[in-house]
Motif scaffolding. Structure first.
Motif, mmCIF file in Angstrom:
data_model
loop_
_atom_site.group_PDB
_atom_site.id
_atom_site.type_symbol
_atom_site.label_atom_id
_atom_site.label_comp_id
_atom_site.label_asym_id
_atom_site.label_seq_id
_atom_site.Cartn_x
_atom_site.Cartn_y
_atom_site.Cartn_z
ATOM 1 N N GLU A 562 -18.405 -13.109 70.641
ATOM 2 C CA GLU A 562 -18.631 -14.497 70.247
ATOM 3 C C GLU A 562 -18.441 -15.440 71.432
ATOM 4 O OE1 GLU A 562 -16.503 -15.455 66.670
ATOM 5 O OE2 GLU A 562 -17.341 -13.752 65.576
ATOM 6 N N GLY A 563 -19.034 -15.047 72.562
ATOM 7 C CA GLY A 563 -19.022 -15.888 73.751
ATOM 8 C C GLY A 563 -17.771 -15.815 74.591
ATOM 9 N N GLU A 564 -16.816 -14.995 74.185
ATOM 10 C CA GLU A 564 -15.540 -14.915 74.903
ATOM 11 C C GLU A 564 -15.348 -13.530 75.496
ATOM 12 O OE1 GLU A 564 -10.928 -15.200 73.483
ATOM 13 O OE2 GLU A 564 -12.240 -16.875 72.946
ATOM 14 N N THR A 565 -15.076 -13.454 76.771
ATOM 15 C CA THR A 565 -14.875 -12.168 77.431
ATOM 16 C C THR A 565 -13.570 -11.538 76.961
ATOM 17 O OG1 THR A 565 -16.125 -12.771 79.400
ATOM 18 C CG2 THR A 565 -14.508 -11.013 79.649
ATOM 19 N N VAL A 566 -13.678 -10.291 76.455
ATOM 20 C CA VAL A 566 -12.485 -9.578 75.977
ATOM 21 C C VAL A 566 -12.192 -8.350 76.829
ATOM 22 C CG1 VAL A 566 -12.797 -10.397 73.615
ATOM 23 C CG2 VAL A 566 -13.807 -8.206 74.299
ATOM 24 N N TYR A 567 -13.136 -8.011 77.707
ATOM 25 C CA TYR A 567 -12.909 -6.907 78.645
ATOM 26 C C TYR A 567 -13.762 -7.142 79.875
ATOM 27 C CZ TYR A 567 -13.425 -2.471 81.054
ATOM 28 O OH TYR A 567 -13.468 -1.509 82.037
ATOM 29 N N LYS A 568 -13.193 -6.864 81.036
ATOM 30 C CA LYS A 568 -13.935 -6.906 82.284
ATOM 31 C C LYS A 568 -13.417 -5.796 83.176
ATOM 32 C CE LYS A 568 -16.213 -10.550 84.791
ATOM 33 N NZ LYS A 568 -16.228 -12.004 85.049
ATOM 34 N N SER A 569 -14.307 -4.978 83.688
ATOM 35 C CA SER A 569 -13.885 -3.840 84.513
ATOM 36 C C SER A 569 -13.199 -4.331 85.775
ATOM 37 C CB SER A 569 -15.086 -2.966 84.882
ATOM 38 O OG SER A 569 -15.992 -3.693 85.690
ATOM 39 N N GLY A 570 -12.221 -3.552 86.216
ATOM 40 C CA GLY A 570 -11.517 -3.895 87.444
ATOM 41 C C GLY A 570 -10.356 -4.827 87.244
ATOM 42 N N ARG A 571 -10.136 -5.274 86.002
ATOM 43 C CA ARG A 571 -9.005 -6.169 85.748
ATOM 44 C C ARG A 571 -7.737 -5.390 85.467
ATOM 45 N NH1 ARG A 571 -9.890 -10.837 81.654
ATOM 46 N NH2 ARG A 571 -11.763 -9.926 80.830
#
Length: 571
Positions: A562-571
């Motif tokens: 819903e437009g919100e980042t909940v996972y990003k690789s490398g974090r």
């Protein structure tokens, strides 16, 4: 203009984020009716999964939803001075993966609290001795009073080529309960202490829909199939509220890392729904979950819970009619290829009578409730279709969308009936990867074994099939699901039914838009189209253009709910 920021707008890293003033030089006459977007993803390879399988460059997002998808030029009018422009740099964006069937809460419990008894390629266990040693390590961690439990052993992959026995588990302890569950989830083994707690002796009769394993002298071996396992499992101490929340957080983190934006909790109840809602309200559940309670009573109790987070939804009800092919508890119309316990006529069994199944389905149909019924064997599928037909005749509904979960042995004539009844098959086609060789050689033989999970046959009929992983039975991995549907290659490298392969785009629909359709959410999710929630995934490569055998190696770079980042690789 009011400035509204999502977490996406504040994240800088994997993608170049630039406010491109030159592209924002729109005068007032050029402002779209919906206003400027809050985020515009541009310069991408966007597989929309819409009805035309359209591929575009850019996606505009405002107030959690997609407002437009098209070319960079077309979407430039959505860019204002406050719009964040995210340059995908040619990377691929797809709709968020929609989990058509798994056990979300159970997955979290297994991740945090169960000994991992899986064999390769999932785990590292190769023998019963290794199971015993791992459980002893668990004992050293938990002490000599707690239940010792494990999940995922596979008798056909152990060097011993058998299930553990109570005597094996007594080597860990004969005084504290030890209870391990097969990878299928349809059978378990208990040690002497656990059997004693449940009151299981030589005199204990098999419950309906289950089998208590006994040796030549009539003594229980510890093996418990289907409903018999519940005789012991009901005595397992319940997790604390804190442990449940810890498990849910672990499951959410794992699912999000694989690009899943909507998960499923099949065979749950009010307590599970309440725990998930609590996790959502506390921020531990960043993705959405659709729950399927077990039975009308559990459904009513689940719907009585105030669900205010917007992350938890109660769907239809889950039921079971047979077990697992690889556990010899799937219900077939013809005997197993390799006789079970020397019985050449053995073809498995149902968990309840056809009449009882019809009664449950009719009650649900009368109440206007969708059903999801587990059926692997073709005889089980016949019974389920019979029940759906009888219920539909008694209480017609134009769009019931009743589902057969797994539908592994669906025959061509049964697919015809599914089409006629509007029944959706949800295929566990990862069987072709994890068990394809053994289905062909041991359980089903080459004819039946190579046409398991007949996805292409469903596609040819225009049936909106879905694909699932049944996690924690196997790990949640939508890219492996996509790879398997396209290639149908087993762990040995053999092709299991080449004629049932489908294209990348057709496979993708099974884990996006079709799965949303299965849960009556196709107008809200499942494809990248204006008006739908911005559930999006960014991949390291385009599965439609790489070597098909490399699809499973594609990485999820970012998951957006819903437009919100909940996972990003490398974090």
């Amino acid at each position: 203009m009011k400035k509204v920021l999502s977490k996406n707008m504040l994240i800088y890293g994997a993608f170049a984020v630039t406010a491109i003033t030159a592209l924002a030089a729109c005068n007032g006459d050029d402002v779209p009716p919906s206003g400027y977007a809050q985020v515009v993803y541009k310069n991408g390879n966007v597989l929309t999964a819409n009805k035309d399988a359209q591929v575009v460059q850019a996606v505009a997002v405002k107030d959690r939803k997609v407002v437009a998808a098209g070319s960079d030029t077309e979407l430039s009018k959505y860019i204002g001075k406050d719009t964040q422009v995210i340059d995908l740099s040619g990377k691929t964006m797809i709709p968020g993966f929609y989990d058509a069937h798994s056990h979300f809460l159970m997955t979290g419990i297994n991740l945090k609290f169960e000994a991992d008894l899986n064999s390769p390629p999932i785990g590292a266990i190769n023998s019963i001795d290794e199971i015993i040693n791992l459980l002893k390590k668990k004992q050293a961690e938990l002490g000599t009073e707690a239940w010792l439990t494990g999940f995922g052993y596979d008798d056909t992959l152990l060097a011993d080529k058998r299930h553990p026995t109570r005597e094996d588990l007594d080597k860990v302890s004969s005084t504290q309960p030890v209870f391990v569950t097969h990878i299928s989830g349809h059978m378990s083994v208990a040690n002497t202490a656990a059997l004693k707690l449940a009151g299981i002796t030589a005199a204990t009769a098999n419950p309906e829909g289950g089998v208590i394993g006994k040796d030549g002298k009539g003594e229980p071996t510890g093996y418990l199939a289907e409903t018999a396992a519940q005789l012991v499992s009901k005595f397992k101490p319940a997790l604390t509220a804190a442990q449940q929340q810890e498990g849910l957080a672990a499951a959410a983190k794992m699912y999000a890392s694989k690009g899943v934006t909507t998960a499923n909790d099949g065979a749950t109840g009010p307590a599970g729904v309440e725990a998930m809602e609590k996790a959502a309200q506390s921020g531990r559940l960043p993705i959405r979950v659709v729950a399927w309670p077990m039975g009308l009573g559990a459904l009513a109790g689940s719907k009585a819970i105030a669900l205010t987070s917007g992350k938890v939804k109660v769907g239809g009800i889950k039921d079971f009619h047979d077990g697992s092919i690889q556990g010899y508890t799937g219900y077939l119309s013809h005997p197993y290829h390799t006789p079970h316990d020397g019985d050449a006529d053995y073809a498995g069994y149902p968990r309840s009578s056809r009449e009882a199944l019809v009664a449950r389905v009719t009650d649900a149909q009368k109440a206007g409730v969708q059903m999801f019924i587990h059926a692997n064997g073709d005889q089980a599928i016949s019974d389920v279709l019979y029940a759906y037909r009888k219920a539909q005749e008694a209480y017609p509904r134009s769009d019931a969308r009743n589902v057969i979960i797994h539908a592994q042995m669906a025959r061509e004539d049964q697919l015809d009936e599914m089409k006629a009844l509007g029944v959706i098959p949800s295929f566990f086609e990862l069987h072709t990867y994890y068990w394809g060789d053994r289905h062909r050689d041991i359980f089903l033989g080459p004819d039946r074994g190579t046409r398991i999970s007949p996805v292409k046959s469903a596609l040819n009929r225009g049936i909106p099939y879905t694909l699932h992983a049944d996690t924690p039975v196997v790990p949640m991995d939508p890219m492996l699901m996509l790879w398997t549907a396209v290639n149908r290659v087993s762990t040995s490298g053999a092709v299991i039914g080449a004629d049932q392969r489908v294209s990348v785009m057709d496979a993708l629909r099974g884990i996006t838009i079709n799965a949303a359709h299965q849960n009556f959410e196709e107008k809200e999710r499942g494809s990248i189209e204006a008006g739908k929630f911005a559930d999006l995934v960014v991949l390291s490569a385009n599965p439609a253009s790489v070597d098909p055998m490399k699809i499973k190696d594609i990485q999820v770079l970012e998951t957006i709910v819903e437009g919100e980042t909940v996972y990003k690789s490398g974090r």
